[in-house]
Design a protein around this motif. Sequence first.
Motif, PDB file in Angstrom:
ATOM      1  N   ILE A  64       0.841  -1.208   0.000  1.00 17.18           N
ATOM      2  CA  ILE A  64       0.000   0.000   0.000  1.00 17.18           C
ATOM      3  C   ILE A  64       0.874   1.256   0.000  1.00 17.18           C
ATOM      4  O   ILE A  64       0.547   2.244  -0.666  1.00 17.18           O
ATOM      5  N   LEU A  65       2.004   1.236   0.706  1.00 14.28           N
ATOM      6  CA  LEU A  65       2.887   2.401   0.688  1.00 14.28           C
ATOM      7  C   LEU A  65       3.528   2.589  -0.684  1.00 14.28           C
ATOM      8  O   LEU A  65       3.673   3.728  -1.154  1.00 14.28           O
ATOM      9  N   MET A  66       3.889   1.492  -1.345  1.00 15.71           N
ATOM     10  CA  MET A  66       4.413   1.606  -2.706  1.00 15.71           C
ATOM     11  C   MET A  66       3.332   2.117  -3.655  1.00 15.71           C
ATOM     12  O   MET A  66       3.609   2.936  -4.541  1.00 15.71           O
ATOM     13  N   GLY A  67       2.099   1.653  -3.478  1.00 17.74           N
ATOM     14  CA  GLY A  67       1.000   2.132  -4.308  1.00 17.74           C
ATOM     15  C   GLY A  67       0.751   3.614  -4.121  1.00 17.74           C
ATOM     16  O   GLY A  67       0.513   4.344  -5.089  1.00 17.74           O
ATOM     17  N   ILE A  68       0.803   4.089  -2.884  1.00 17.81           N
ATOM     18  CA  ILE A  68       0.622   5.517  -2.624  1.00 17.81           C
ATOM     19  C   ILE A  68       1.758   6.324  -3.253  1.00 17.81           C
ATOM     20  O   ILE A  68       1.530   7.372  -3.861  1.00 17.81           O
ATOM     21  N   GLY A  69       2.982   5.830  -3.131  1.00 18.05           N
ATOM     22  CA  GLY A  69       4.127   6.529  -3.734  1.00 18.05           C
ATOM     23  C   GLY A  69       4.034   6.586  -5.243  1.00 18.05           C
ATOM     24  O   GLY A  69       4.256   7.647  -5.852  1.00 18.05           O
ATOM     25  N   ILE A  70       3.674   5.483  -5.866  1.00 16.20           N
ATOM     26  CA  ILE A  70       3.513   5.470  -7.328  1.00 16.20           C
ATOM     27  C   ILE A  70       2.341   6.364  -7.725  1.00 16.20           C
ATOM     28  O   ILE A  70       2.399   7.064  -8.746  1.00 16.20           O
ATOM     29  N   GLY A  71       1.282   6.370  -6.914  1.00 17.60           N
ATOM     30  CA  GLY A  71       0.135   7.231  -7.199  1.00 17.60           C
ATOM     31  C   GLY A  71       0.500   8.698  -7.164  1.00 17.60           C
ATOM     32  O   GLY A  71       0.065   9.477  -8.024  1.00 17.60           O
ATOM     33  N   ILE A  72       1.288   9.103  -6.184  1.00 18.46           N
ATOM     34  CA  ILE A  72       1.732  10.506  -6.106  1.00 18.46           C
ATOM     35  C   ILE A  72       2.600  10.859  -7.312  1.00 18.46           C
ATOM     36  O   ILE A  72       2.476  11.927  -7.903  1.00 18.46           O
ATOM     37  N   PHE A  73       3.473   9.932  -7.712  1.00 18.54           N
ATOM     38  CA  PHE A  73       4.352  10.162  -8.862  1.00 18.54           C
ATOM     39  C   PHE A  73       3.545  10.311 -10.156  1.00 18.54           C
ATOM     40  O   PHE A  73       3.764  11.243 -10.930  1.00 18.54           O
ATOM     41  N   ILE A  74       2.602   9.397 -10.375  1.00 19.42           N
ATOM     42  CA  ILE A  74       1.786   9.460 -11.593  1.00 19.42           C
ATOM     43  C   ILE A  74       0.907  10.715 -11.580  1.00 19.42           C
ATOM     44  O   ILE A  74       0.742  11.387 -12.606  1.00 19.42           O
ATOM     45  N   ALA A  75       0.348  11.055 -10.422  1.00 24.48           N
ATOM     46  CA  ALA A  75      -0.474  12.261 -10.327  1.00 24.48           C
ATOM     47  C   ALA A  75       0.360  13.506 -10.603  1.00 24.48           C
ATOM     48  O   ALA A  75      -0.118  14.454 -11.245  1.00 24.48           O
ATOM     49  N   PHE A  95      -5.691   7.087  -4.525  1.00 26.56           N
ATOM     50  CA  PHE A  95      -6.594   6.034  -4.044  1.00 26.56           C
ATOM     51  C   PHE A  95      -6.626   4.844  -4.994  1.00 26.56           C
ATOM     52  O   PHE A  95      -6.704   3.690  -4.563  1.00 26.56           O
ATOM     53  N   PHE A  96      -6.569   5.106  -6.292  1.00 26.74           N
ATOM     54  CA  PHE A  96      -6.578   4.014  -7.255  1.00 26.74           C
ATOM     55  C   PHE A  96      -5.338   3.135  -7.098  1.00 26.74           C
ATOM     56  O   PHE A  96      -5.430   1.904  -7.079  1.00 26.74           O
ATOM     57  N   MET A  97      -4.186   3.751  -6.995  1.00 27.27           N
ATOM     58  CA  MET A  97      -2.948   2.983  -6.881  1.00 27.27           C
ATOM     59  C   MET A  97      -2.839   2.294  -5.521  1.00 27.27           C
ATOM     60  O   MET A  97      -2.305   1.183  -5.419  1.00 27.27           O
ATOM     61  N   ALA A  98      -3.346   2.921  -4.455  1.00 19.47           N
ATOM     62  CA  ALA A  98      -3.354   2.261  -3.146  1.00 19.47           C
ATOM     63  C   ALA A  98      -4.264   1.037  -3.192  1.00 19.47           C
ATOM     64  O   ALA A  98      -3.927  -0.019  -2.646  1.00 19.47           O
ATOM     65  N   GLY A  99      -5.417   1.152  -3.848  1.00 20.10           N
ATOM     66  CA  GLY A  99      -6.311   0.003  -4.005  1.00 20.10           C
ATOM     67  C   GLY A  99      -5.673  -1.089  -4.840  1.00 20.10           C
ATOM     68  O   GLY A  99      -5.828  -2.281  -4.548  1.00 20.10           O
ATOM     69  N   ALA A 100      -4.955  -0.700  -5.881  1.00 20.07           N
ATOM     70  CA  ALA A 100      -4.257  -1.694  -6.699  1.00 20.07           C
ATOM     71  C   ALA A 100      -3.181  -2.404  -5.875  1.00 20.07           C
ATOM     72  O   ALA A 100      -2.994  -3.622  -5.990  1.00 20.07           O
ATOM     73  N   GLY A 101      -2.493  -1.654  -5.018  1.00 22.08           N
ATOM     74  CA  GLY A 101      -1.491  -2.270  -4.151  1.00 22.08           C
ATOM     75  C   GLY A 101      -2.110  -3.255  -3.174  1.00 22.08           C
ATOM     76  O   GLY A 101      -1.569  -4.335  -2.930  1.00 22.08           O
ATOM     77  N   LEU A 102      -3.269  -2.919  -2.611  1.00 24.54           N
ATOM     78  CA  LEU A 102      -3.951  -3.847  -1.711  1.00 24.54           C
ATOM     79  C   LEU A 102      -4.455  -5.072  -2.450  1.00 24.54           C
ATOM     80  O   LEU A 102      -4.449  -6.186  -1.912  1.00 24.54           O
ATOM     81  N   PHE A 103      -4.891  -4.899  -3.690  1.00 24.40           N
ATOM     82  CA  PHE A 103      -5.335  -6.050  -4.477  1.00 24.40           C
ATOM     83  C   PHE A 103      -4.177  -6.995  -4.760  1.00 24.40           C
ATOM     84  O   PHE A 103      -4.305  -8.205  -4.632  1.00 24.40           O
ATOM     85  N   VAL A 104      -3.035  -6.435  -5.120  1.00 22.59           N
ATOM     86  CA  VAL A 104      -1.843  -7.263  -5.336  1.00 22.59           C
ATOM     87  C   VAL A 104      -1.437  -7.946  -4.035  1.00 22.59           C
ATOM     88  O   VAL A 104      -1.054  -9.120  -4.031  1.00 22.59           O
ATOM     89  N   GLY A 105      -1.545  -7.234  -2.924  1.00 23.03           N
ATOM     90  CA  GLY A 105      -1.245  -7.838  -1.627  1.00 23.03           C
ATOM     91  C   GLY A 105      -2.171  -8.987  -1.299  1.00 23.03           C
ATOM     92  O   GLY A 105      -1.757  -9.997  -0.732  1.00 23.03           O
ATOM     93  N   PHE A 106      -3.453  -8.863  -1.640  1.00 24.21           N
ATOM     94  CA  PHE A 106      -4.407  -9.952  -1.432  1.00 24.21           C
ATOM     95  C   PHE A 106      -4.012 -11.171  -2.245  1.00 24.21           C
ATOM     96  O   PHE A 106      -4.030 -12.305  -1.738  1.00 24.21           O
ATOM     97  N   LYS A 107      -3.654 -10.953  -3.502  1.00 24.85           N
ATOM     98  CA  LYS A 107      -3.243 -12.080  -4.357  1.00 24.85           C
ATOM     99  C   LYS A 107      -1.964 -12.726  -3.822  1.00 24.85           C
ATOM    100  O   LYS A 107      -1.835 -13.946  -3.814  1.00 24.85           O
ATOM    101  N   MET A 108      -1.010 -11.913  -3.364  1.00 19.87           N
ATOM    102  CA  MET A 108       0.243 -12.469  -2.847  1.00 19.87           C
ATOM    103  C   MET A 108       0.011 -13.185  -1.511  1.00 19.87           C
ATOM    104  O   MET A 108       0.691 -14.175  -1.218  1.00 19.87           O
TER     105      MET A 108
END
Length: 115
Positions: A64-75, A95-108
């Motif tokens: 989720i922290l990586m997703g937030i960081g990538i989200g800030i960068f893309i934004a 929020f989109f990238m944080a959700g994507a990070g949590l989804f990847v975390g669920f799969k992992m």
Amino acid sequence: MGSELIIIPIIFGAIFGVFYLFFSTRNKERLALIEKGADASIFMKGRQSTAPIWKVFILNLALILMGIGIGIFIASLLDNYTSLDNDAVYPSIIFFMAGAGLFVGFKMTKDLDKE
């Protein structure tokens, strides 16, 4: 002014009540099963195949922290190179990238449980 003093004990009392009911009911169920002669190994049935909780927590926190960081960068890129409104771009991409990070975390996490 005095409502703050009433609300806080009510919240803590509700949390205590939920935990008390959960543990007392679980204890009563287990005692009833033991009295009927059930084997004690049924209480540990689902715990052998799951991953340790600290691994799941660290994995999800990191993603989720990586997703937030990538989200800030893309934004930031979208804000600088497009004419999109930055008041809408930053929260939506973060929020989109944080959700994507949590989804990847669920799969992992599911893969950790299989191991």
